[in-house]
Design an enzyme around this catalytic site. Sequence first.
Site, mmCIF file in Angstrom:
data_model
loop_
_atom_site.group_PDB
_atom_site.id
_atom_site.type_symbol
_atom_site.label_atom_id
_atom_site.label_comp_id
_atom_site.label_asym_id
_atom_site.label_seq_id
_atom_site.Cartn_x
_atom_site.Cartn_y
_atom_site.Cartn_z
ATOM 1 N N ARG A 152 0.822 -1.206 0.000
ATOM 2 C CA ARG A 152 0.000 0.000 0.000
ATOM 3 C C ARG A 152 0.859 1.260 0.000
ATOM 4 N NH1 ARG A 152 -4.044 -3.078 -1.720
ATOM 5 N NH2 ARG A 152 -4.717 -4.599 -0.167
ATOM 6 N N LYS A 198 1.359 -7.492 14.923
ATOM 7 C CA LYS A 198 0.021 -7.808 14.420
ATOM 8 C C LYS A 198 -0.160 -9.312 14.557
ATOM 9 C CE LYS A 198 -2.588 -7.902 10.041
ATOM 10 N NZ LYS A 198 -2.563 -7.490 8.611
ATOM 11 N N GLU A 257 -5.918 -11.459 9.502
ATOM 12 C CA GLU A 257 -5.631 -11.595 8.069
ATOM 13 C C GLU A 257 -4.559 -12.642 7.797
ATOM 14 O OE1 GLU A 257 -6.723 -7.321 6.215
ATOM 15 O OE2 GLU A 257 -4.768 -7.407 7.172
ATOM 16 N N ARG A 266 -1.525 -4.198 17.588
ATOM 17 C CA ARG A 266 -2.637 -3.758 16.740
ATOM 18 C C ARG A 266 -3.937 -4.417 17.158
ATOM 19 N NH1 ARG A 266 -2.628 -4.001 10.649
ATOM 20 N NH2 ARG A 266 -3.136 -1.825 10.346
ATOM 21 N N ASP A 283 -11.781 -0.452 8.084
ATOM 22 C CA ASP A 283 -10.452 -0.447 7.469
ATOM 23 C C ASP A 283 -10.207 0.818 6.665
ATOM 24 O OD1 ASP A 283 -7.959 -1.320 6.707
ATOM 25 O OD2 ASP A 283 -8.662 -2.797 5.269
ATOM 26 N N GLU A 322 -4.702 4.757 15.180
ATOM 27 C CA GLU A 322 -3.993 4.463 13.939
ATOM 28 C C GLU A 322 -4.696 5.194 12.810
ATOM 29 O OE1 GLU A 322 -2.822 0.389 13.213
ATOM 30 O OE2 GLU A 322 -3.176 0.623 11.061
ATOM 31 N N GLU A 352 -4.850 4.434 0.952
ATOM 32 C CA GLU A 352 -5.155 3.102 0.431
ATOM 33 C C GLU A 352 -6.542 3.028 -0.194
ATOM 34 O OE1 GLU A 352 -5.705 -1.477 2.098
ATOM 35 O OE2 GLU A 352 -4.865 0.063 3.393
ATOM 36 N N GLU A 380 -15.859 11.547 -0.965
ATOM 37 C CA GLU A 380 -16.923 10.766 -0.331
ATOM 38 C C GLU A 380 -18.162 10.739 -1.211
ATOM 39 O OE1 GLU A 380 -19.180 10.462 3.984
ATOM 40 O OE2 GLU A 380 -18.406 12.403 3.327
ATOM 41 N N TRP A 410 -15.296 -12.077 3.734
ATOM 42 C CA TRP A 410 -14.526 -11.094 4.489
ATOM 43 C C TRP A 410 -14.913 -9.668 4.096
ATOM 44 C CZ3 TRP A 410 -12.455 -13.270 8.421
ATOM 45 C CH2 TRP A 410 -11.963 -14.579 8.342
#
Length: 897
Positions: free
Chosen positions: A209, A329, A333, A371, A416, A438, A444, A576, A607
């Site tokens: 990313r 982490k 995932e 995380r 996310d 965070e 991304e 947006e 997911w």
Amino acid sequence: MRFLLGICLIALTATRAAAESGIDAWLRYAPLNAPDATVATLSAQAPNHIVVLNATAGSPIITASQELQKAFQGVFNKTIDILYAADNCSSVIGSVKVLIVGTATSFNRLCGNNSSSSLVSSSDLVPDGYLWQLPSHDSSLPTLLLGQNERGTLYGTFSYLLELAQGNDPAKTASNATTTNGHTTHISNPAAPVRWVNQWDNLDGSIERGYGGKSLFFSGGKVVTDLRRAAAYARILASVGINAVVVNNVNADAALVHTPANIEGLGRIADAFRPYGVRVGVSLNFASPQSVGGLSTYDPLDKSVVSFWDGVTLQLYERIPDLAGFLVKGDSEGQPGPKKYGRTLAEGANLFARALRKHSPADSPGILMYRAFVYDQLQESNWRADRANAAVTYFSPLDGQFDDNVVVQVKYGPIDFQVREPASPLFGHLQKTNAAIELQVTQEYLGQQCHLVYLPPLWRTVLDFDMGKVDGEPSVVRDIITGERFNRLLGGSAGVVNAGTSDTWLGSHLAQANLYAYGRMAWDPTAGHDDGNDNSSTLSTPRHIIESWTKLTFGRDPTLVNTVADMALASWPAYENYTGNLGTQTLTDILYTHFGPNPASQDGNGWGQWTRADKNGVGMDRTVRNGTGFAGQYVGKEVAAQFESVETTPRDLLLWFHHVPYTQRLPGPGENTTVIQHIYDAHYAGAETAALFVTRWAALNASGLIDPERYASIARQLAFQAGHAIVWRDAICGFFAGLSGIADRHDRVRHHPWRIEAEAMTLHGYTKQAVSPAITASGGQAIVAAGRGQASASATIPTSIPPGVYTLAVNYFDLAGGRSSYAVQINGKTIGNWTGNAEDVFGKATSTHLDGHSATRVSFLNVVVAAGDTVTVLGTPDGAEQAALDYVSFLPEGVVD
């Protein structure tokens, strides 16, 4: 037909500004052209000497003195010498116009008894804090730039210089300043000790990313030899108060900290960072004891695993004595974690925290950032399944079980990094646990630096959010992450930046504003807080941050500053609008590059990020009474009750919390429209705003306020954004029109009278091909050159274009793996051409498919069409790229199709 002005996204005229690459970001220290009275006074009062209270090579104080020297030379064209007073100030303090740089402690020890100075009080300073003591302009007192520690001295120096570089008098712009005995004292302390950057760099040199080039740190499986760019990055970060960088991907490669060569390489990175007060942090792979350590387990409670991590931590501290700590982490995932062994996330985090505490300096224990991005809620057919619930489900029961040097790193929203999410309710549950927010500087899901999206207004929606009453007191996120609300010692911010080797660091010039703002807001989470008086004279507004960045980056001209600020502040609402509004998140392809539109992918996999759109309605029911129960996760009952009701849920989060019919009337006064009509209207409005960015920026060209290189680069970016906004608009509106069966009352959706579909043209060497998803092509199809290499194909418009003057727009597909060339011909004469080379121009994730990621638009201005003209588009494929075309539009003045 005649082509008058050339391709609109690269058209240039001569300008007066000097060419710049962007490598200096906001630290250009450019001369203050057209100086006013303030600038003249500041120049006249520039010091004769810079007195340094530390002569240690590599000290942040030495760095501060060098920055001062460089800035005074660049801004005021004044050469100022540096004097060292490591033992005593008496030989230099008596000179007029002296600037002293050092720690408050060293100043009081070396200079405080001098007749021209007095002791300063440092009791109000916390670690990394600083003070300025600025004499009146007719005073012979020295200017003092002093820190609580050496990092603080450097931060104070940068803050002082960034005011001077904008032409501001620091004595007048300093907040919370006091004036006594002929001088003004300004004190600034960081709101939290954790002001970190996360880099998702991989050992092979790629950046997950990342849209700004290759890694600054790694290549070919090891740390690079030349770390000058890494040091330059540290300088940029230090200028806005960042104190640590996690240099490798949170999806960590175990090899990084398990070979002597790589540990030595990490040490060299730390050496490059140290003069700027930036410390190195490292991401760890939970399964390393087994994958590289030869153990049969990575159970965090196993003694051999504890011993393994003790050994790794000791080796790192032996080479990097000021190591910031670790980032982990786990159980997310596909990453390994403690759950495999039935251990809690707290037990996993404490394993590393205790190793850090054992081997780090007693006065500065290493920090373990853990995380909170852990989820395993599969959708399947369960209406109540919701990955947004995961963070609270996993972490809330563990509150108070984490060691004191653990900080739980919480994404700003529960999904996310979407274009809009409610603040993660986990912040309200961590009342006995250190927490950090965070944020994602790398865009991304927000246009990947190809789209202008200024992020502070988005971040403010979370930082200013009140989780609700706890023990009768409000629980605002910004107060939770600083530790103020629940009396925690650690906390702060972690920004995922992913800067790379691009001269612009992030892949585009305008994206640098988000990194600048992140540092400002990490130092003070109230920075950018909209107090209802959002104007350039109010220091606490999003506008002030973008205006200060613009002055430092481009210059002080009011037209320039206002233009950039206006565009920036309109950019997030516009993005947006054309990507996903009313709380539907960014309706991107979550299975591939996270760049272009593909709303079906949100719900089409287990997911997913889930809108649950169907033929009858749209939105995720997250109520307690009938949905996933997410609304009830907020600790404040009043907050949960607000989100439980359609009538009281804020409009911009309606579809996040509720599944409603397309014909649902929107809540709120002053508007009587349905959800589906709002979706259509918002997407058209967003694309129209993006188109205005192009014209606003172009208006600056004739003024000579921007150098040609940066002007052209930004013009191309904004033109790309305007075209891609139309791709987004058409795809999302077409998707919902098809799903709902409800027409746009303004008859815009799927109605494009100015377009000519490529598949309807007379084709030679081109064949038709379906596009997936079909909504990302105007008619669901494109044409591709049947041949390879240099065999050109042509598509001729079979009907006559009415005579007139047009903007000619061509939508094509710019794929990775080739650089096809194109030309537009009129009666056999080429009047415009371009190359499909987005992979060379933009840092965005590329696509190998005909889809919403590769869909691109190019425009030509003032094209004159005469009666009977024949219009042909030629495409020459290259490599895997087949010169694909979607449509051609001939747009009369003022028309955007």
